[in-house]
Write an enzyme that holds these catalytic residues in place. Structure first.
Site, PDB file in Angstrom:
ATOM      1  N   ASP A 220      48.870  46.807  29.050  1.00 34.37           N
ATOM      2  CA  ASP A 220      48.784  47.359  27.691  1.00 34.37           C
ATOM      3  C   ASP A 220      49.908  48.377  27.475  1.00 34.37           C
ATOM      4  OD1 ASP A 220      46.418  47.723  25.390  1.00 34.37           O
ATOM      5  OD2 ASP A 220      47.717  49.477  25.642  1.00 34.37           O
ATOM      6  N   GLU A 264      48.999  44.607  21.420  1.00 35.26           N
ATOM      7  CA  GLU A 264      50.030  45.012  22.384  1.00 35.26           C
ATOM      8  C   GLU A 264      49.503  44.884  23.809  1.00 35.26           C
ATOM      9  OE1 GLU A 264      47.369  46.983  21.917  1.00 35.26           O
ATOM     10  OE2 GLU A 264      48.300  48.826  22.702  1.00 35.26           O
TER      11      GLU A 264
END
Ligand SMILES: Nc1nc2c(ncn2[C@@H]2O[C@H](COP(=O)(O)OP(=O)(O)OP(=O)(O)O)[C@@H](O)[C@H]2O)c(=O)[nH]1
Length: 346
Positions: A220, A264
Protein backbone atom coordinates in the site's frame (compact mmCIF):
# COMPACT_ATOMS: atom_id res chain seq x y z
CA UNK A 1 -13.24 -19.67 -20.20
CA UNK A 2 -15.51 -16.92 -21.47
CA UNK A 3 -15.36 -18.17 -25.06
CA UNK A 4 -15.96 -21.78 -23.90
CA UNK A 5 -19.17 -20.63 -22.22
CA UNK A 6 -20.39 -18.99 -25.45
CA UNK A 7 -19.51 -22.14 -27.43
CA UNK A 8 -21.40 -24.28 -24.96
CA UNK A 9 -24.47 -22.03 -25.23
CA UNK A 10 -24.39 -22.16 -29.06
CA UNK A 11 -24.07 -25.97 -29.05
CA UNK A 12 -26.92 -26.33 -26.58
CA UNK A 13 -29.23 -24.09 -28.61
CA UNK A 14 -28.23 -25.76 -31.90
CA UNK A 15 -28.92 -29.22 -30.50
CA UNK A 16 -32.35 -28.11 -29.25
CA UNK A 17 -33.21 -26.43 -32.58
CA UNK A 18 -32.12 -29.53 -34.53
CA UNK A 19 -34.26 -31.69 -32.25
CA UNK A 20 -37.22 -29.33 -32.78
CA UNK A 21 -36.84 -29.11 -36.60
CA UNK A 22 -36.29 -32.86 -37.09
CA UNK A 23 -39.35 -33.68 -34.91
CA UNK A 24 -41.48 -31.11 -36.75
CA UNK A 25 -40.40 -32.45 -40.16
CA UNK A 26 -41.16 -36.03 -39.04
CA UNK A 27 -44.73 -35.00 -38.16
CA UNK A 28 -45.49 -32.55 -41.01
CA UNK A 29 -43.72 -34.16 -44.03
CA UNK A 30 -46.06 -37.20 -44.34
CA UNK A 31 -49.02 -34.77 -44.47
CA UNK A 32 -47.49 -32.99 -47.49
CA UNK A 33 -46.07 -35.78 -49.63
CA UNK A 34 -46.63 -39.47 -50.00
CA UNK A 35 -43.54 -41.17 -48.65
CA UNK A 36 -42.29 -44.54 -47.57
CA UNK A 37 -43.01 -45.29 -43.90
CA UNK A 38 -39.27 -45.85 -43.45
CA UNK A 39 -38.76 -42.04 -43.57
CA UNK A 40 -41.03 -41.69 -40.55
CA UNK A 41 -39.09 -44.37 -38.65
CA UNK A 42 -35.78 -42.64 -39.46
CA UNK A 43 -37.32 -39.28 -38.46
CA UNK A 44 -38.39 -40.70 -35.08
CA UNK A 45 -34.91 -42.20 -34.57
CA UNK A 46 -33.30 -38.86 -35.50
CA UNK A 47 -35.57 -36.89 -33.15
CA UNK A 48 -34.75 -39.25 -30.28
CA UNK A 49 -30.99 -39.05 -31.05
CA UNK A 50 -31.05 -35.22 -31.07
CA UNK A 51 -33.25 -35.14 -27.94
CA UNK A 52 -30.67 -37.32 -26.14
CA UNK A 53 -27.79 -35.07 -27.31
CA UNK A 54 -29.63 -32.00 -26.02
CA UNK A 55 -30.33 -33.57 -22.61
CA UNK A 56 -26.76 -34.90 -22.38
CA UNK A 57 -25.26 -31.46 -23.13
CA UNK A 58 -27.67 -29.69 -20.80
CA UNK A 59 -27.16 -31.90 -17.76
CA UNK A 60 -23.50 -32.96 -17.98
CA UNK A 61 -21.97 -29.76 -19.45
CA UNK A 62 -19.03 -31.59 -21.11
CA UNK A 63 -16.00 -29.42 -21.84
CA UNK A 64 -13.95 -29.76 -25.01
CA UNK A 65 -15.13 -32.77 -27.02
CA UNK A 66 -18.83 -31.88 -27.28
CA UNK A 67 -18.50 -30.38 -30.80
CA UNK A 68 -17.21 -33.73 -32.04
CA UNK A 69 -20.05 -35.53 -30.29
CA UNK A 70 -22.49 -33.17 -31.95
CA UNK A 71 -20.92 -33.73 -35.40
CA UNK A 72 -21.03 -37.51 -35.04
CA UNK A 73 -24.69 -37.39 -34.06
CA UNK A 74 -25.38 -34.76 -36.73
CA UNK A 75 -23.92 -37.12 -39.34
CA UNK A 76 -25.72 -40.07 -37.77
CA UNK A 77 -28.96 -38.14 -38.09
CA UNK A 78 -28.37 -36.96 -41.66
CA UNK A 79 -26.66 -39.93 -43.26
CA UNK A 80 -29.37 -42.66 -43.16
CA UNK A 81 -32.09 -40.31 -44.38
CA UNK A 82 -29.83 -39.00 -47.17
CA UNK A 83 -28.86 -42.52 -48.27
CA UNK A 84 -32.44 -43.80 -48.57
CA UNK A 85 -33.68 -40.66 -50.30
CA UNK A 86 -31.40 -40.65 -53.31
CA UNK A 87 -27.87 -40.02 -51.96
CA UNK A 88 -26.35 -36.83 -53.41
CA UNK A 89 -29.66 -36.18 -55.25
CA UNK A 90 -31.58 -36.07 -51.96
CA UNK A 91 -32.94 -32.72 -50.78
CA UNK A 92 -31.36 -33.45 -47.38
CA UNK A 93 -27.91 -32.83 -48.87
CA UNK A 94 -28.67 -29.08 -48.63
CA UNK A 95 -28.01 -29.44 -44.90
CA UNK A 96 -24.59 -31.08 -45.31
CA UNK A 97 -22.53 -27.87 -46.01
CA UNK A 98 -23.85 -26.35 -42.75
CA UNK A 99 -22.01 -28.96 -40.64
CA UNK A 100 -18.40 -27.61 -40.98
CA UNK A 101 -19.58 -24.04 -40.44
CA UNK A 102 -21.37 -25.09 -37.25
CA UNK A 103 -18.24 -26.87 -36.02
CA UNK A 104 -16.23 -23.71 -36.75
CA UNK A 105 -18.71 -21.78 -34.59
CA UNK A 106 -18.38 -23.99 -31.53
CA UNK A 107 -14.91 -25.43 -31.90
CA UNK A 108 -11.50 -24.74 -33.47
CA UNK A 109 -9.94 -24.86 -36.95
CA UNK A 110 -8.52 -28.36 -36.43
CA UNK A 111 -11.94 -29.89 -35.67
CA UNK A 112 -13.45 -27.95 -38.59
CA UNK A 113 -10.93 -29.39 -41.08
CA UNK A 114 -11.42 -32.92 -39.69
CA UNK A 115 -15.19 -32.54 -39.97
CA UNK A 116 -14.90 -31.19 -43.53
CA UNK A 117 -12.79 -34.19 -44.50
CA UNK A 118 -15.33 -36.62 -43.01
CA UNK A 119 -18.19 -34.81 -44.79
CA UNK A 120 -16.40 -34.81 -48.19
CA UNK A 121 -15.59 -38.55 -47.84
CA UNK A 122 -19.28 -39.05 -46.99
CA UNK A 123 -20.40 -37.13 -50.11
CA UNK A 124 -18.03 -39.18 -52.32
CA UNK A 125 -19.35 -42.34 -50.62
CA UNK A 126 -22.94 -41.23 -51.30
CA UNK A 127 -22.08 -40.65 -54.98
CA UNK A 128 -20.52 -44.07 -55.44
CA UNK A 129 -23.24 -45.83 -53.44
CA UNK A 130 -25.96 -44.77 -55.90
CA UNK A 131 -27.31 -47.93 -57.45
CA UNK A 132 -26.22 -50.08 -54.50
CA UNK A 133 -28.06 -48.26 -51.68
CA UNK A 134 -31.87 -48.31 -51.43
CA UNK A 135 -33.62 -45.22 -52.88
CA UNK A 136 -37.17 -44.93 -51.58
CA UNK A 137 -37.95 -41.81 -53.62
CA UNK A 138 -37.82 -43.82 -56.89
CA UNK A 139 -36.58 -40.76 -58.81
CA UNK A 140 -34.41 -41.42 -61.84
CA UNK A 141 -31.58 -38.91 -62.23
CA UNK A 142 -29.03 -39.09 -65.07
CA UNK A 143 -25.48 -40.04 -64.07
CA UNK A 144 -23.98 -36.72 -65.30
CA UNK A 145 -26.40 -34.69 -63.15
CA UNK A 146 -25.57 -36.83 -60.11
CA UNK A 147 -21.85 -36.28 -60.68
CA UNK A 148 -22.39 -32.53 -61.07
CA UNK A 149 -24.39 -32.40 -57.80
CA UNK A 150 -21.68 -34.35 -55.95
CA UNK A 151 -19.07 -31.92 -57.27
CA UNK A 152 -21.07 -28.84 -56.21
CA UNK A 153 -21.72 -30.39 -52.83
CA UNK A 154 -17.98 -30.94 -52.24
CA UNK A 155 -17.28 -27.35 -53.37
CA UNK A 156 -19.99 -25.96 -51.03
CA UNK A 157 -18.54 -27.97 -48.13
CA UNK A 158 -15.05 -26.58 -48.92
CA UNK A 159 -16.39 -23.02 -49.11
CA UNK A 160 -18.29 -23.34 -45.84
CA UNK A 161 -15.16 -24.83 -44.22
CA UNK A 162 -12.92 -21.97 -45.35
CA UNK A 163 -15.42 -19.32 -44.26
CA UNK A 164 -15.90 -21.12 -40.96
CA UNK A 165 -12.15 -21.37 -40.28
CA UNK A 166 -11.68 -17.69 -41.14
CA UNK A 167 -14.58 -16.72 -38.85
CA UNK A 168 -13.19 -18.94 -36.11
CA UNK A 169 -9.81 -17.16 -36.34
CA UNK A 170 -11.31 -13.67 -36.01
CA UNK A 171 -13.81 -14.76 -33.35
CA UNK A 172 -11.09 -16.60 -31.37
CA UNK A 173 -8.77 -13.57 -31.42
CA UNK A 174 -11.64 -11.33 -30.29
CA UNK A 175 -12.49 -13.75 -27.49
CA UNK A 176 -8.86 -13.82 -26.32
CA UNK A 177 -8.78 -10.01 -26.32
CA UNK A 178 -12.01 -9.76 -24.31
CA UNK A 179 -10.77 -12.37 -21.81
CA UNK A 180 -7.47 -10.52 -21.41
CA UNK A 181 -9.23 -7.18 -20.91
CA UNK A 182 -11.56 -8.74 -18.34
CA UNK A 183 -8.49 -9.82 -16.33
CA UNK A 184 -6.42 -6.64 -16.62
CA UNK A 185 -6.44 -3.44 -14.62
CA UNK A 186 -6.92 -0.65 -17.14
CA UNK A 187 -4.64 1.94 -15.48
CA UNK A 188 -1.60 -0.13 -14.51
CA UNK A 189 -1.79 -3.08 -16.92
CA UNK A 190 -1.37 -5.49 -13.99
CA UNK A 191 -3.88 -8.29 -13.35
CA UNK A 192 -7.05 -7.03 -11.71
CA UNK A 193 -8.40 -8.12 -8.33
CA UNK A 194 -10.74 -10.81 -9.70
CA UNK A 195 -7.94 -12.39 -11.70
CA UNK A 196 -5.50 -12.39 -8.75
CA UNK A 197 -8.15 -13.94 -6.49
CA UNK A 198 -8.69 -16.77 -8.94
CA UNK A 199 -4.89 -17.25 -9.27
CA UNK A 200 -4.61 -17.28 -5.46
CA UNK A 201 -7.31 -19.97 -5.17
CA UNK A 202 -5.45 -22.17 -7.68
CA UNK A 203 -2.13 -21.52 -5.89
CA UNK A 204 -3.69 -22.51 -2.52
CA UNK A 205 -5.09 -25.74 -4.03
CA UNK A 206 -1.68 -26.56 -5.57
CA UNK A 207 0.23 -25.82 -2.35
CA UNK A 208 -2.17 -28.05 -0.39
CA UNK A 209 -1.89 -30.95 -2.81
CA UNK A 210 1.93 -30.70 -3.09
CA UNK A 211 2.55 -29.90 0.57
CA UNK A 212 4.01 -26.56 -0.49
CA UNK A 213 4.13 -23.00 0.83
CA UNK A 214 2.64 -19.74 -0.30
CA UNK A 215 3.27 -16.06 0.43
CA UNK A 216 0.90 -13.16 -0.13
CA UNK A 217 2.03 -9.51 -0.01
CA UNK A 218 -0.24 -6.51 0.31
CA UNK A 219 1.57 -3.36 -0.84
CA UNK A 220 0.00 0.00 0.00
CA UNK A 221 1.43 3.39 -0.99
CA UNK A 222 2.02 5.75 1.92
CA UNK A 223 0.16 9.05 2.23
CA UNK A 224 -1.01 8.73 -1.35
CA UNK A 225 -3.86 11.14 -0.70
CA UNK A 226 -1.26 13.89 -0.16
CA UNK A 227 0.23 13.22 -3.65
CA UNK A 228 -3.22 13.44 -5.22
CA UNK A 229 -4.11 16.58 -3.28
CA UNK A 230 -0.77 18.29 -4.01
CA UNK A 231 -0.08 17.31 -7.64
CA UNK A 232 -3.51 16.21 -8.90
CA UNK A 233 -5.06 12.85 -9.82
CA UNK A 234 -3.16 12.54 -13.13
CA UNK A 235 0.14 12.74 -11.25
CA UNK A 236 -1.25 10.14 -8.82
CA UNK A 237 -2.10 7.89 -11.76
CA UNK A 238 1.43 8.24 -13.14
CA UNK A 239 2.85 7.18 -9.74
CA UNK A 240 0.54 4.14 -9.68
CA UNK A 241 1.65 3.10 -13.19
CA UNK A 242 5.35 3.39 -12.37
CA UNK A 243 5.05 1.59 -9.04
CA UNK A 244 3.09 -1.15 -10.83
CA UNK A 245 6.01 -1.61 -13.26
CA UNK A 246 8.48 -1.91 -10.39
CA UNK A 247 6.31 -4.54 -8.71
CA UNK A 248 5.81 -6.43 -11.98
CA UNK A 249 9.58 -6.64 -12.54
CA UNK A 250 10.13 -8.16 -9.12
CA UNK A 251 7.98 -11.27 -9.63
CA UNK A 252 8.75 -14.44 -11.62
CA UNK A 253 6.59 -14.28 -14.73
CA UNK A 254 5.79 -17.95 -15.00
CA UNK A 255 4.86 -18.91 -11.46
CA UNK A 256 3.97 -15.76 -9.46
CA UNK A 257 1.46 -13.00 -9.94
CA UNK A 258 1.29 -9.28 -9.21
CA UNK A 259 -1.99 -7.41 -9.40
CA UNK A 260 -3.80 -4.26 -8.37
CA UNK A 261 -6.03 -5.00 -5.41
CA UNK A 262 -7.80 -1.63 -5.63
CA UNK A 263 -6.99 2.09 -5.26
CA UNK A 264 -3.35 2.48 -4.23
CA UNK A 265 -3.07 -1.09 -2.97
CA UNK A 266 -1.28 -3.91 -4.83
CA UNK A 267 -1.12 -7.63 -4.15
CA UNK A 268 1.62 -10.15 -4.96
CA UNK A 269 1.24 -13.93 -4.74
CA UNK A 270 4.51 -15.90 -4.60
CA UNK A 271 4.61 -19.67 -4.64
CA UNK A 272 6.99 -21.98 -2.78
CA UNK A 273 8.81 -19.49 -0.55
CA UNK A 274 9.00 -19.11 3.22
CA UNK A 275 8.50 -15.96 5.30
CA UNK A 276 12.21 -15.06 5.30
CA UNK A 277 12.56 -15.18 1.51
CA UNK A 278 9.25 -13.33 1.11
CA UNK A 279 10.51 -10.60 3.45
CA UNK A 280 13.70 -10.24 1.38
CA UNK A 281 11.68 -9.84 -1.83
CA UNK A 282 9.29 -7.40 -0.12
CA UNK A 283 12.25 -5.31 1.02
CA UNK A 284 13.65 -5.25 -2.53
CA UNK A 285 10.25 -3.98 -3.76
CA UNK A 286 9.98 -1.44 -0.94
CA UNK A 287 13.51 -0.08 -1.60
CA UNK A 288 12.96 0.11 -5.37
CA UNK A 289 9.80 2.17 -4.77
CA UNK A 290 11.59 4.41 -2.26
CA UNK A 291 14.45 5.02 -4.69
CA UNK A 292 12.18 5.72 -7.64
CA UNK A 293 11.61 9.33 -8.67
CA UNK A 294 8.43 9.85 -10.64
CA UNK A 295 8.88 12.69 -13.15
CA UNK A 296 5.70 14.64 -13.85
CA UNK A 297 4.98 16.43 -17.15
CA UNK A 298 5.64 19.90 -15.67
CA UNK A 299 9.19 18.90 -14.64
CA UNK A 300 8.13 18.32 -11.04
CA UNK A 301 9.36 15.18 -9.35
CA UNK A 302 7.50 13.05 -6.83
CA UNK A 303 8.87 10.55 -4.34
CA UNK A 304 6.65 7.82 -2.94
CA UNK A 305 7.06 5.03 -0.39
CA UNK A 306 5.12 1.86 0.36
CA UNK A 307 4.28 -0.31 3.34
CA UNK A 308 4.12 -4.07 2.81
CA UNK A 309 2.26 -6.70 4.85
CA UNK A 310 3.17 -10.36 4.30
CA UNK A 311 1.48 -13.61 5.15
CA UNK A 312 3.46 -16.81 4.56
CA UNK A 313 1.63 -20.09 5.14
CA UNK A 314 2.34 -23.79 4.71
CA UNK A 315 -0.16 -26.32 3.31
CA UNK A 316 -1.74 -27.01 6.71
CA UNK A 317 -2.21 -23.33 7.55
CA UNK A 318 -3.71 -22.49 4.15
CA UNK A 319 -7.47 -22.44 4.52
CA UNK A 320 -9.01 -19.85 2.21
CA UNK A 321 -8.14 -16.84 0.07
CA UNK A 322 -9.99 -14.59 2.52
CA UNK A 323 -7.81 -15.89 5.37
CA UNK A 324 -4.55 -15.20 3.44
CA UNK A 325 -5.63 -11.70 2.40
CA UNK A 326 -6.89 -10.92 5.88
CA UNK A 327 -3.57 -11.93 7.51
CA UNK A 328 -1.52 -9.92 4.97
CA UNK A 329 -3.86 -6.97 5.58
CA UNK A 330 -3.34 -7.19 9.36
CA UNK A 331 0.46 -7.14 8.81
CA UNK A 332 0.03 -4.14 6.50
CA UNK A 333 -2.03 -2.33 9.12
CA UNK A 334 0.73 -3.03 11.67
CA UNK A 335 3.31 -1.60 9.23
CA UNK A 336 1.26 1.60 8.85
CA UNK A 337 0.92 1.83 12.62
CA UNK A 338 4.66 1.30 13.14
CA UNK A 339 5.66 4.22 10.94
CA UNK A 340 5.14 3.20 7.23
CA UNK A 341 7.79 2.47 4.54
CA UNK A 342 8.45 -0.92 6.12
CA UNK A 343 7.72 -4.63 5.84
CA UNK A 344 5.77 -6.59 8.46
CA UNK A 345 5.02 -10.31 8.57
CA UNK A 346 1.76 -11.70 10.00
N1 LIG B 1 -4.71 9.11 -8.73
C1 LIG B 1 -5.39 8.07 -8.25
N2 LIG B 1 -5.67 8.04 -6.95
C2 LIG B 1 -6.33 6.99 -6.43
C3 LIG B 1 -6.75 5.92 -7.24
N3 LIG B 1 -7.39 5.03 -6.44
C4 LIG B 1 -7.37 5.52 -5.21
N4 LIG B 1 -6.72 6.71 -5.16
C5 LIG B 1 -6.50 7.64 -4.05
O1 LIG B 1 -5.70 7.02 -3.08
C6 LIG B 1 -5.89 7.75 -1.86
C7 LIG B 1 -5.92 6.77 -0.71
O2 LIG B 1 -5.98 7.52 0.46
P1 LIG B 1 -6.00 6.88 1.87
O3 LIG B 1 -6.82 5.63 1.87
O4 LIG B 1 -6.41 7.95 2.84
O5 LIG B 1 -4.53 6.40 2.13
P2 LIG B 1 -3.17 7.20 2.08
O6 LIG B 1 -3.33 8.65 1.88
O7 LIG B 1 -2.30 6.49 1.10
O8 LIG B 1 -2.63 6.97 3.54
P3 LIG B 1 -2.03 5.66 4.19
O9 LIG B 1 -2.48 4.48 3.38
O10 LIG B 1 -2.60 5.59 5.57
O11 LIG B 1 -0.56 5.81 4.18
C8 LIG B 1 -7.19 8.54 -2.02
O12 LIG B 1 -6.88 9.91 -2.16
C9 LIG B 1 -7.76 8.00 -3.32
O13 LIG B 1 -8.47 9.01 -4.04
C10 LIG B 1 -6.46 6.00 -8.64
O14 LIG B 1 -6.77 5.10 -9.42
N5 LIG B 1 -5.77 7.06 -9.09
Amino acid sequence: MFIEKIRYEITLKASFLTFFIVSLATIIRPLMIEQDVLFTYIGVFNSLAMGCVFLYLKYTKPKSWYPMLFTCVGLLVLTPITVVSGGVNSQFTYLIPTIPIFIALVSNAKYTWITALIVIVLVIGLYFSIGISPDFTNEIVPQSKTASRALWLCLSVSLSTMLGVQFNRVYGALGDKISEQAETDLLTGLKNRRSVMSFLQTAIDQAKSKNGQLSVMMIDLDHFKVINDTYGHLAGDLCLKQVAQLIQHSVRDASDLAGRFGGEEFIVVIKDIDAQRATDIANIIRLSIEQKTVSLNDRKEVKVTATIGICSLNSEQLTSIEHCVDLADQALYLGKKNGRNRVEVA
